[in-house]
Design a protein around this motif. Structure first.
Motif, PDB file in Angstrom:
ATOM      1  N   GLN A 106       0.927  -1.053   0.405  1.00 40.53           N
ATOM      2  CA  GLN A 106      -0.353  -0.211   0.378  1.00 40.53           C
ATOM      3  C   GLN A 106       0.903   1.101  -0.271  1.00 40.53           C
ATOM      4  O   GLN A 106       0.887   2.371  -1.007  1.00 40.53           O
ATOM      5  CB  GLN A 106      -0.980  -0.082   1.217  1.00 40.53           C
ATOM      6  CG  GLN A 106      -1.622   1.315   1.578  1.00 40.53           C
ATOM      7  CD  GLN A 106      -2.865   0.669   2.723  1.00 40.53           C
ATOM      8  OE1 GLN A 106      -1.781   0.498   3.283  1.00 40.53           O
ATOM      9  NE2 GLN A 106      -2.889   2.179   2.701  1.00 40.53           N
ATOM     10  N   LEU A 107       1.713   1.665   0.799  1.00 36.09           N
ATOM     11  CA  LEU A 107       3.157   2.532   1.019  1.00 36.09           C
ATOM     12  C   LEU A 107       3.953   2.566  -0.330  1.00 36.09           C
ATOM     13  O   LEU A 107       4.017   3.580  -1.204  1.00 36.09           O
ATOM     14  CB  LEU A 107       3.428   2.367   2.123  1.00 36.09           C
ATOM     15  CG  LEU A 107       3.162   1.452   3.628  1.00 36.09           C
ATOM     16  CD1 LEU A 107       3.952   1.750   4.058  1.00 36.09           C
ATOM     17  CD2 LEU A 107       2.534   3.951   3.874  1.00 36.09           C
ATOM     18  N   ALA A 108       3.990   1.123  -0.974  1.00 34.01           N
ATOM     19  CA  ALA A 108       4.577   1.874  -2.709  1.00 34.01           C
ATOM     20  C   ALA A 108       3.933   1.924  -3.450  1.00 34.01           C
ATOM     21  O   ALA A 108       4.279   3.137  -4.153  1.00 34.01           O
ATOM     22  CB  ALA A 108       5.471  -0.373  -2.489  1.00 34.01           C
ATOM     23  N   GLU A 109       2.446   1.702  -3.417  1.00 32.06           N
ATOM     24  CA  GLU A 109       1.626   1.939  -4.765  1.00 32.06           C
ATOM     25  C   GLU A 109       1.336   3.738  -4.196  1.00 32.06           C
ATOM     26  O   GLU A 109       1.576   4.127  -4.765  1.00 32.06           O
ATOM     27  CB  GLU A 109       0.150   1.582  -3.980  1.00 32.06           C
ATOM     28  CG  GLU A 109      -1.031   2.003  -5.409  1.00 32.06           C
ATOM     29  CD  GLU A 109      -1.769   1.201  -4.767  1.00 32.06           C
ATOM     30  OE1 GLU A 109      -3.162   2.141  -5.128  1.00 32.06           O
ATOM     31  OE2 GLU A 109      -1.703  -0.154  -4.789  1.00 32.06           O
ATOM     32  N   MET A 110       1.397   4.260  -2.969  1.00 29.90           N
ATOM     33  CA  MET A 110       1.679   5.813  -2.855  1.00 29.90           C
ATOM     34  C   MET A 110       2.344   6.339  -3.399  1.00 29.90           C
ATOM     35  O   MET A 110       3.414   7.170  -3.316  1.00 29.90           O
ATOM     36  CB  MET A 110       1.351   5.926  -0.889  1.00 29.90           C
ATOM     37  CG  MET A 110       0.216   6.106  -0.842  1.00 29.90           C
ATOM     38  SD  MET A 110      -0.269   5.985   1.212  1.00 29.90           S
ATOM     39  CE  MET A 110      -1.568   4.956   1.674  1.00 29.90           C
ATOM     40  N   GLY A 111       3.824   5.778  -3.111  1.00 27.78           N
ATOM     41  CA  GLY A 111       4.864   6.080  -3.064  1.00 27.78           C
ATOM     42  C   GLY A 111       5.281   6.131  -4.861  1.00 27.78           C
ATOM     43  O   GLY A 111       6.074   7.054  -4.972  1.00 27.78           O
ATOM     44  N   ASP A 112       4.654   5.440  -5.217  1.00 25.15           N
ATOM     45  CA  ASP A 112       4.866   5.573  -6.855  1.00 25.15           C
ATOM     46  C   ASP A 112       4.203   7.298  -7.450  1.00 25.15           C
ATOM     47  O   ASP A 112       4.714   7.325  -8.444  1.00 25.15           O
ATOM     48  CB  ASP A 112       3.676   4.424  -7.587  1.00 25.15           C
ATOM     49  CG  ASP A 112       4.263   3.631  -7.467  1.00 25.15           C
ATOM     50  OD1 ASP A 112       5.370   3.100  -7.022  1.00 25.15           O
ATOM     51  OD2 ASP A 112       3.566   2.202  -8.333  1.00 25.15           O
ATOM     52  N   ARG A 113       3.407   7.350  -6.217  1.00 23.59           N
ATOM     53  CA  ARG A 113       3.050   9.306  -6.739  1.00 23.59           C
ATOM     54  C   ARG A 113       4.391  10.191  -6.434  1.00 23.59           C
ATOM     55  O   ARG A 113       4.081  10.405  -7.714  1.00 23.59           O
ATOM     56  CB  ARG A 113       1.849  10.065  -6.429  1.00 23.59           C
ATOM     57  CG  ARG A 113       0.756   9.372  -5.785  1.00 23.59           C
ATOM     58  CD  ARG A 113      -0.267  10.191  -5.391  1.00 23.59           C
ATOM     59  NE  ARG A 113      -0.702   9.154  -4.263  1.00 23.59           N
ATOM     60  CZ  ARG A 113      -2.397   9.309  -3.050  1.00 23.59           C
ATOM     61  NH1 ARG A 113      -1.957  10.350  -2.775  1.00 23.59           N
ATOM     62  NH2 ARG A 113      -2.891   8.258  -2.958  1.00 23.59           N
ATOM     63  N   PHE A 114       5.291   9.982  -6.019  1.00 23.13           N
ATOM     64  CA  PHE A 114       6.015  10.669  -5.782  1.00 23.13           C
ATOM     65  C   PHE A 114       6.931  10.359  -7.272  1.00 23.13           C
ATOM     66  O   PHE A 114       7.509  11.275  -7.641  1.00 23.13           O
ATOM     67  CB  PHE A 114       7.385  10.379  -4.663  1.00 23.13           C
ATOM     68  CG  PHE A 114       6.654  11.431  -3.331  1.00 23.13           C
ATOM     69  CD1 PHE A 114       6.498  12.394  -3.004  1.00 23.13           C
ATOM     70  CD2 PHE A 114       6.022  10.324  -2.279  1.00 23.13           C
ATOM     71  CE1 PHE A 114       6.350  12.559  -1.907  1.00 23.13           C
ATOM     72  CE2 PHE A 114       5.477  10.633  -1.135  1.00 23.13           C
ATOM     73  CZ  PHE A 114       6.035  11.993  -0.849  1.00 23.13           C
ATOM     74  N   GLU A 115       7.448   9.056  -7.732  1.00 25.88           N
ATOM     75  CA  GLU A 115       7.745   8.633  -8.634  1.00 25.88           C
ATOM     76  C   GLU A 115       7.134   9.905  -9.690  1.00 25.88           C
ATOM     77  O   GLU A 115       7.591   9.812 -11.026  1.00 25.88           O
ATOM     78  CB  GLU A 115       8.228   7.839  -8.937  1.00 25.88           C
ATOM     79  CG  GLU A 115       8.875   6.630  -7.830  1.00 25.88           C
ATOM     80  CD  GLU A 115      10.399   7.336  -7.708  1.00 25.88           C
ATOM     81  OE1 GLU A 115      10.871   7.494  -9.411  1.00 25.88           O
ATOM     82  OE2 GLU A 115      11.041   7.213  -7.246  1.00 25.88           O
ATOM     83  N   GLN A 116       6.072   9.484 -10.568  1.00 25.26           N
ATOM     84  CA  GLN A 116       5.648  10.225 -11.171  1.00 25.26           C
ATOM     85  C   GLN A 116       5.332  11.232 -11.207  1.00 25.26           C
ATOM     86  O   GLN A 116       5.156  12.287 -12.099  1.00 25.26           O
ATOM     87  CB  GLN A 116       3.870   9.311 -11.525  1.00 25.26           C
ATOM     88  CG  GLN A 116       3.442   7.715 -11.224  1.00 25.26           C
ATOM     89  CD  GLN A 116       1.906   7.496 -11.186  1.00 25.26           C
ATOM     90  OE1 GLN A 116       1.060   8.179 -10.812  1.00 25.26           O
ATOM     91  NE2 GLN A 116       1.715   6.006 -11.544  1.00 25.26           N
ATOM     92  N   ASP A 117       5.075  12.272 -10.252  1.00 30.15           N
ATOM     93  CA  ASP A 117       4.979  13.304 -10.163  1.00 30.15           C
ATOM     94  C   ASP A 117       6.482  14.296 -10.532  1.00 30.15           C
ATOM     95  O   ASP A 117       7.143  15.545 -10.626  1.00 30.15           O
ATOM     96  CB  ASP A 117       4.612  13.969  -8.819  1.00 30.15           C
ATOM     97  CG  ASP A 117       3.621  13.735  -8.176  1.00 30.15           C
ATOM     98  OD1 ASP A 117       2.572  12.798 -10.202  1.00 30.15           O
ATOM     99  OD2 ASP A 117       3.076  13.840  -7.480  1.00 30.15           O
ATOM    100  N   GLY A 118       7.734  13.146 -10.624  1.00 28.45           N
ATOM    101  CA  GLY A 118       9.291  13.508 -10.598  1.00 28.45           C
ATOM    102  C   GLY A 118       9.273  14.461  -8.799  1.00 28.45           C
ATOM    103  O   GLY A 118      10.985  15.402  -9.272  1.00 28.45           O
ATOM    104  N   THR A 119       8.789  14.000  -8.309  1.00 28.70           N
ATOM    105  CA  THR A 119       9.403  15.045  -6.653  1.00 28.70           C
ATOM    106  C   THR A 119      10.467  14.624  -6.381  1.00 28.70           C
ATOM    107  O   THR A 119      10.969  15.514  -5.741  1.00 28.70           O
ATOM    108  CB  THR A 119       8.623  15.149  -5.575  1.00 28.70           C
ATOM    109  OG1 THR A 119       6.871  14.629  -6.534  1.00 28.70           O
ATOM    110  CG2 THR A 119       7.876  15.973  -4.605  1.00 28.70           C
TER     111      THR A 119
END
Length: 179
Positions: free
Chosen positions: A74-87
């Motif tokens: 679940q946390l990795a799925e949320m972490g994917d947002r950081f990757e997708q956003d280029g944060t």
């Protein structure tokens, strides 16, 4: 408290990487945690090991391992947002790599890296403490993917940081996932 490390490893295992060196380092980290040992830091980012002696002389099976795997996913799925956003920028990752290589990575320096990630944007609907935890885990993943041999060192510092700064968020996620 071993749950931080076990959830963190589950998070890392759910991050996509085909790099065999990274997978090897992650497997080594997982074996270390699964065989009755805990990673320790020397306060300067160095890694040491402390053996945990179980009552019967061997490691105890963890009934919560499936729960930790679900939380990590679940946390990795949320972490994917950081990757997708280029944060998480390559400059921040390179800064952490350089800190580890120069043996100057501390929790404070790691906290600065997390703050720089969160200063650019906070994913919508995510609480600050939860975002902090996920940013710390994602940074560690990126460092490990960049220089696999540094994964354990960054993991140790990040786990201590998470334990110190994100315990209420981790407890909340654990309670929700345990239902």
């Amino acid at each position: 408290m071993m749950e931080v490390e076990l959830i963190f490893v589950a998070f890392l295992k759910n991050q996509k990487s085909g790099d065999s060196d990274y997978r090897f380092e992650l497997g080594s980290l997982e074996k270390l945690l699964g065989h009755g040992s805990e990673l320790e830091t020397d306060g300067r980012g160095g890694v040491g090991y402390r053996c945990i002696i179980e009552p019967d002389g061997g490691p105890q099976p963890d009934d919560d391992s499936e729960l930790y795997r679900r939380i990590g996913a679940q946390l990795a799925e949320m972490g994917d947002r950081f990757e997708q956003d280029g944060t998480i920028t390559s400059e921040v990752v390179e800064g952490l790599v350089n800190d580890i290589l120069s043996k100057s990575l501390t929790e404070d320096r790691f906290a600065d890296a997390v703050k720089s990630v969160l200063s650019s944007s906070l994913p919508p609907g995510m609480e600050v403490e939860q975002a902090t935890m996920i940013a710390a885990m994602s940074l560690t993943s990126r460092v490990g993917k960049s220089v696999p041999s540094l994964l354990q060192n960054c993991f140790t510092t990040a786990a201590a940081y998470i334990r110190r700064n994100c315990s209420s968020s981790l407890e909340q996620i654990t309670r929700q996932a345990d239902r």
